[in-house]
Every structure is written in structure tokens, then in C-alpha cells.
Design an enzyme around this catalytic site. Structure first.
Site, PDB file in Angstrom:
ATOM      1  N   GLU A  62      54.016  85.657  58.945  1.00 18.79           N
ATOM      2  CA  GLU A  62      53.819  84.698  60.029  1.00 18.79           C
ATOM      3  C   GLU A  62      52.906  83.565  59.600  1.00 18.79           C
ATOM      4  O   GLU A  62      53.131  82.419  59.938  1.00 18.79           O
ATOM      5  CB  GLU A  62      53.217  85.428  61.241  1.00 18.79           C
ATOM      6  CG  GLU A  62      52.908  84.507  62.424  1.00 18.79           C
ATOM      7  CD  GLU A  62      52.313  85.226  63.621  1.00 18.79           C
ATOM      8  OE1 GLU A  62      51.970  86.423  63.487  1.00 18.79           O
ATOM      9  OE2 GLU A  62      52.204  84.598  64.684  1.00 18.79           O
TER      10      GLU A  62
ATOM     11  N   GLN B 193      49.290  90.057  76.724  1.00 17.88           N
ATOM     12  CA  GLN B 193      48.860  88.699  76.341  1.00 17.88           C
ATOM     13  C   GLN B 193      49.264  87.659  77.379  1.00 17.88           C
ATOM     14  O   GLN B 193      48.731  86.549  77.397  1.00 17.88           O
ATOM     15  CB  GLN B 193      49.411  88.343  74.960  1.00 17.88           C
ATOM     16  CG  GLN B 193      48.761  89.172  73.853  1.00 17.88           C
ATOM     17  CD  GLN B 193      49.242  88.807  72.453  1.00 17.88           C
ATOM     18  OE1 GLN B 193      49.884  87.792  72.248  1.00 17.88           O
ATOM     19  NE2 GLN B 193      48.931  89.655  71.491  1.00 17.88           N
TER      20      GLN B 193
ATOM     21  N   HIS C 232      58.960  86.890  63.085  1.00 12.17           N
ATOM     22  CA  HIS C 232      58.464  85.582  62.617  1.00 12.17           C
ATOM     23  C   HIS C 232      59.128  85.138  61.300  1.00 12.17           C
ATOM     24  O   HIS C 232      59.964  84.263  61.309  1.00 12.17           O
ATOM     25  CB  HIS C 232      56.933  85.529  62.472  1.00 12.17           C
ATOM     26  CG  HIS C 232      56.204  85.853  63.735  1.00 12.17           C
ATOM     27  ND1 HIS C 232      56.426  85.164  64.905  1.00 12.17           N
ATOM     28  CD2 HIS C 232      55.275  86.790  64.026  1.00 12.17           C
ATOM     29  CE1 HIS C 232      55.651  85.664  65.861  1.00 12.17           C
ATOM     30  NE2 HIS C 232      54.948  86.649  65.362  1.00 12.17           N
TER      31      HIS C 232
ATOM     32  N   HIS D 212      52.631  97.675  62.372  1.00  8.52           N
ATOM     33  CA  HIS D 212      52.213  96.356  62.885  1.00  8.52           C
ATOM     34  C   HIS D 212      52.525  95.206  61.944  1.00  8.52           C
ATOM     35  O   HIS D 212      53.097  94.194  62.322  1.00  8.52           O
ATOM     36  CB  HIS D 212      50.714  96.362  63.216  1.00  8.52           C
ATOM     37  CG  HIS D 212      50.226  95.038  63.734  1.00  8.52           C
ATOM     38  ND1 HIS D 212      49.774  94.043  62.886  1.00  8.52           N
ATOM     39  CD2 HIS D 212      50.159  94.538  64.976  1.00  8.52           C
ATOM     40  CE1 HIS D 212      49.433  92.981  63.622  1.00  8.52           C
ATOM     41  NE2 HIS D 212      49.661  93.257  64.886  1.00  8.52           N
TER      42      HIS D 212
ATOM     43  N   TYR E  15      50.818  97.706  71.110  1.00  6.14           N
ATOM     44  CA  TYR E  15      49.745  98.155  70.207  1.00  6.14           C
ATOM     45  C   TYR E  15      48.424  98.435  70.894  1.00  6.14           C
ATOM     46  O   TYR E  15      47.464  98.854  70.270  1.00  6.14           O
ATOM     47  CB  TYR E  15      49.561  97.191  69.035  1.00  6.14           C
ATOM     48  CG  TYR E  15      49.178  95.773  69.318  1.00  6.14           C
ATOM     49  CD1 TYR E  15      47.840  95.403  69.398  1.00  6.14           C
ATOM     50  CD2 TYR E  15      50.141  94.787  69.437  1.00  6.14           C
ATOM     51  CE1 TYR E  15      47.485  94.085  69.610  1.00  6.14           C
ATOM     52  CE2 TYR E  15      49.789  93.463  69.649  1.00  6.14           C
ATOM     53  CZ  TYR E  15      48.462  93.116  69.738  1.00  6.14           C
ATOM     54  OH  TYR E  15      48.111  91.806  69.944  1.00  6.14           O
TER      55      TYR E  15
ATOM     56  N   ASP F 154      56.866  87.037  72.480  1.00  6.83           N
ATOM     57  CA  ASP F 154      55.640  87.325  71.741  1.00  6.83           C
ATOM     58  C   ASP F 154      54.361  87.228  72.572  1.00  6.83           C
ATOM     59  O   ASP F 154      54.041  88.138  73.316  1.00  6.83           O
ATOM     60  CB  ASP F 154      55.583  86.419  70.502  1.00  6.83           C
ATOM     61  CG  ASP F 154      54.553  86.870  69.489  1.00  6.83           C
ATOM     62  OD1 ASP F 154      53.982  87.952  69.657  1.00  6.83           O
ATOM     63  OD2 ASP F 154      54.314  86.136  68.508  1.00  6.83           O
TER      64      ASP F 154
ATOM     65  N   ARG G 231      43.109  84.674  67.831  1.00  8.25           N
ATOM     66  CA  ARG G 231      43.050  86.123  67.786  1.00  8.25           C
ATOM     67  C   ARG G 231      41.677  86.635  68.231  1.00  8.25           C
ATOM     68  O   ARG G 231      41.572  87.680  68.860  1.00  8.25           O
ATOM     69  CB  ARG G 231      43.360  86.611  66.354  1.00  8.25           C
ATOM     70  CG  ARG G 231      43.864  88.041  66.336  1.00  8.25           C
ATOM     71  CD  ARG G 231      44.328  88.451  64.954  1.00  8.25           C
ATOM     72  NE  ARG G 231      43.233  88.569  64.020  1.00  8.25           N
ATOM     73  CZ  ARG G 231      43.199  89.447  63.022  1.00  8.25           C
ATOM     74  NH1 ARG G 231      44.212  90.257  62.823  1.00  8.25           N
ATOM     75  NH2 ARG G 231      42.179  89.503  62.205  1.00  8.25           N
TER      76      ARG G 231
HETATM   77 ZN    ZN Z   1      53.822  89.580  67.909  1.00  5.61          ZN
END
Ligand code: ZN
Length: 459
Positions: free
Chosen positions: A240, A64, A274, A212, A125, A325, A86
Site C-alpha cells: 500500500e 473506522q 491495495h 494483516h 482486526y 476500507d 494511523r
Molecule cells: Zn484496510
């Protein structure tokens, strides 16, 4: 033979388990652990100003990093939110190949080390090819994360993610999610192959598991993956987003934290990422469990997640650590500052997490170091004999640090400073940051630039 054997670090000031001490000599053994900590010594070996235990960044999705700054425009019809972010993330994913993943991971790990982290919990993931077909080696992309860690020298806690469904109602994975998905059997095989790949790293590397989230695994799936972990780290996203809480309440009649605490033996090897959406009794229950709350204040701000119930949680003895994150920005000092400022903004006060004995900066730093090590399953977090030599040196001549002593150093670092104060970092004795720069920084940056250029052409 390792060049580490006989390494010595001399610090003018050091934060030891019992407090601040001057003229400290730390000796590092060949296996990367601290063999001796001596006080009142004459300088020898590598000389630094201020020596701290280096924390682990307990939550990262390396890839990310490459989309940082790409999701700051607003759609016309929808209220921009985590869920629109997302969608952008899923599109981006379709363009990534294994070489990209490795180059991005090396770059972000380098940034983490330069920011003062000695290790990372990689919540991994992205497993399969675009379209969802597995690679010949099921754990190909774990191999790439491991290769990046081998290059950068970061202490890796690798957390292959188990991802089954597209939501709490057990719907199938959407097109953006098929690179993540596995059934329990295939995940167990993937996990075993990932374990094999970790043999390329030194003894401080750790393998855990990461169901997850409660929206992506069913009850049996979660139980299976927790059994697979045994005593090893179990990390999971939890509570979250408001939408996710509502979904779970609708399906199981309980909020996520309350459900998990009631249905699993949540204890010290768990790290719950979170937990921004908790009722007070959930906050107290989580604090009592001994698990680590994995807080990611910069990402939680970026995604508009909400504010962690931090004052209540810490007063109840809750443990926490810091994760980057989404990796939109890698900065240890800024994560800690953002955590504290979020509490102040909500409660309209100051020094929110400080205690009569310990300043705000000290509470934040101590918490991040001990919680990070616990969550990573890493024997570190203290400058003490037998622990891995995860060390962070600050430049004692930096304008805001010069002449400061004790916890004032940490307050100045967290609230007035930034990562430019970091001069050196050792991860399990590997001297990876020297003079503020990663020792392989030029090559790693060049590879990342080349990857980003390719990706821009592909997107
Ligand atoms: Zn995360």
C-alpha cells in the site's frame, strides 16, 4: 417459514450474464438463491426499473467509519501521511467498547446496502479490550460484527485478522496495536470461536482469514494462517505504502508483491488489498495469479497511497474488486469513478479501462461484481439460476437514467450519478433496501448517533 419464498422481482431492464434484456422476471427461493430468470414476461411481484447484480464490498474496517472526517488537519512538523492518520486511528480505538463496535458496524453496513452493495468482506482486526486483555469470549468483537450483520441483513464474509508484530523486523506491538495482537495458537482459537458465531447468520455467510500484512506477520505465521484457511478466502493488505515496500526490501530483499508471488501459491481464493506499489512485472504476475486485487480508490485517495497500475493489470486479464476500507465515505459509484479518474489523471487520457466491446462503466461494474463475489467466496455476482439473489435496482426514472439503454446506463450511473439512483437492494434474497432506504434505517441511525455522542464525551 421465510417471507422470501415465492418472492418475484420484475425489471424493465436487467443486466444478465449474456447482456442486457428487457422485461425480466427473477424468482427467489426460500434459501435466498435465484430459482428462475425468465425473459419477456408480464410484470408481477416487486417492479423495478433497472436490475443489476449487486457487488460485494470486499474490504472494510467497520469501526473506522466513526472517525471519518476527523483527520483532516495538518501537523506543523511532519509531512502529513498515512502514518500520522494511523496514530489518530490508534487513539480512537482506545475508546471503543463492544456496544460501540456493534452500533458502528450496523450503521456502516446499512450505508453499504443503501449504496448498492449486497455484501461486505469485514477485515476484522479489533479483537481485545483496551490494554490488550482478551474478552471472556476471545471472539467477542466478531460476535458483535455478526450481530450487526444479522440486524442489517448484509451478506457477511468475516475475515478475522492475524496480527503478530509491529513491523517487518518483528518488533513488539506498539500501544496502539495491542488490541489486535495474537500468537498463532490464540488466533486459531479465536478463529474457531468466530466460526461458531457465524452460525447466527444465514447460509450465505462466509468465514475466511486475514493475515494483516507482511509487516505484521512473520513468514511462519503467514504460512500457518494460510493453512488454516484451506480453500476459504485469504485477504491481506499488500504494497500500500512506499515506506512498507522499503521496509520489506530491506528485510527480505524483495518487494511485497514479488515476494508473495514467489513464496506462496497465490490463487483465486486470495484477495490482495491495495497493491498500489507495484513494478510492471509484479502487476503482470499478480494478474496471472487469478487472485483478486482489492482496490479501495476513495481510501487510497484519502490516505495518499498512490495510483494502482490498473490499465496494465486489466489488459493482462487481472481481476479486481472494490472495497471501502477506512469507510470515510461509502459510495459504490464514487469508488468506480475514482478508480477510472486516477488512471486518466496519471495517463492524461480518457476512457482508460474501456475496451472496444465494453464501455468504461461496464468494465468497472462487471469487474467489481465478479471480483467482489470471488474475493468474498460468495456464490453471487450474476443474475442467474442458482446464484444468491444479490440484486441492485436503479431508479429508471432518475433524470440521468431515463431513456438510456445498455451500457449507457452504467456509464450514466458511474460518471453522472450517485447512490441516490439506488432504489432497492436484495442480499441473498433479503429485501433490505426499499425506496432507497434501509428497512431498519431509523433505529440503526439512532443507535449510531447515541454511540457517537458517548464517544465524543470519552475522547
Ligand atoms: Zn484496510
Amino acid at each position: 417459514m421465510s417471507t422470501r419464498a415465492g418472492t418475484k422481482v420484475f425489471a424493465e431492464k436487467a443486466l444478465l450474464p449474456h447482456g442486457w434484456v428487457e422485461n425480466v422476471l427473477v424468482s427467489i427461493s426460500e434459501n435466498g438463491s435465484i430459482s428462475a430468470v425468465e425473459q419477456g414476461q408480464a410484470p408481477s411481484g416487486k417492479r423495478v426499473g433497472i436490475l443489476l447484480p449487486a457487488p460485494v464490498n470486499l474490504h472494510s474496517h467497520a469501526f473506522q467509519r466513526a472517525m471519518a472526517g476527523m483527520s483532516e488537519r495538518r501537523g506543523e512538523e511532519v509531512r502529513d501521511s498515512f502514518w500520522t492518520w494511523r496514530q489518530i486511528m490508534f487513539r480512537f480505538l482506545d475508546a471503543l467498547d463492544p456496544d460501540d463496535v456493534e452500533a458502528i458496524a450496523a450503521f456502516v453496513q446499512m450505508e453499504m446496502l443503501e449504496a448498492g452493495y449486497a455484501g461486505v468482506g469485514e477485515f476484522h482486526y479489533l479483537h481485545h479490550q483496551p490494554g490488550g486483555v482478551p474478552y471472556d469470549n476471545l471472539a467477542e468483537l466478531s460476535v458483535r460484527i455478526v450481530a450487526a450483520a444479522s440486524e442489517t441483513g448484509i451478506g457477511l464474509t468475516h475475515l478475522p485478522v492475524f496480527y503478530q508484530y509491529g513491523g517487518v523486523d518483528l518488533r513488539a506491538l506498539g500501544p496502539g496495536q495491542i488490541r489486535f495482537g495474537n500468537d498463532p495458537d490464540r488466533f486459531a482459537r479465536l478463529h474457531e470461536q468466530a466460526a461458531g458465531s457465524l452460525k447466527a447468520l444465514e447460509a450465505d455467510a462466509v468465514l475466511g482469514v486475514a493475515p494483516h500484512s507482511l509487516r505484521a506477520v512473520c513468514e511462519e505465521g503467514l504460512a500457518g494462517v494460510v493453512a488454516l484457511a484451506g480453500e476459504r478466502p485469504v485477504h491481506m493488505h499488500l504494497a500500500e505504502q512506499v515506506g512498507e515496500v522499503e521496509e520489506l526490501v530491506g528485510a527480505r530483499g524483495q518487494r511485497p508483491v514479488a515476494w508473495l508471488l514467489e513464496n506462496h501459491d497465490v490463487s483465486s481464493n486470495w484477495c490482495l488489498i491495495h497493491c498500489t506499489q507495484m513494478m510492471p512485472e509484479e502487476t503482470l504476475g499478480l494478474a496471472k495469479s487469478g487472485a483478486v486485487a482489492g482496490l479501495c480508490p476513495i481510501t487510497e485517495s484519502s490516505l495518499g497511497d498512490g495510483i494502482f497500475d490498473g490499465v496494465r493489470y486489466l489488459q493482462a486479464g487481472g481481476r479486481f474488486g472494490i472495497g471501502s476500507d477506512s469507510n470515510i465515505r461509502i459510495s459504490l459509484s464514487e469508488e468506480l469513478r475514482t478508480l477510472e479518474y486516477s488512471q486518466r489523471l496519471r495517463d492524461k487520457n480518457r476512457a482508460a479501462v474501456a475496451t472496444p466491446e465494453r464501455s468504461t462503466g461496464r468494465v468497472l461494474f462487471d469487474g467489481a461484481v465478479s471480483g467482489g463475489a470471488q474475493a468474498a467466496g460468495r456464490n453471487a455476482g450474476r443474475i442467474a439460476q442458482g446464484c444468491f439473489a444479490d440484486l441492485l435496482a436503479l431508479d429508471g426514472t432518475a433524470i440521468d437514467l431515463e431513456g438510456r439503454d445498455g451500457d449507457d446506463i452504467l456509464d450514466a450511473y458511474v460518471f453522472a450519478g450517485d447512490d441516490r439512483m439506488v432504489s432497492d437492494v436484495w442480499s441473498a434474497g433479503r429485501h433490505v433496501v426499499c425506496g432507497g432506504k434501509h428497512v431498519k434505517g431509523d433505529a440503526i441511525r439512532a443507535a449510531y448517533r447515541a454511540t457517537m455522542k458517548r464517544l465524543r464525551n470519552r475522547l
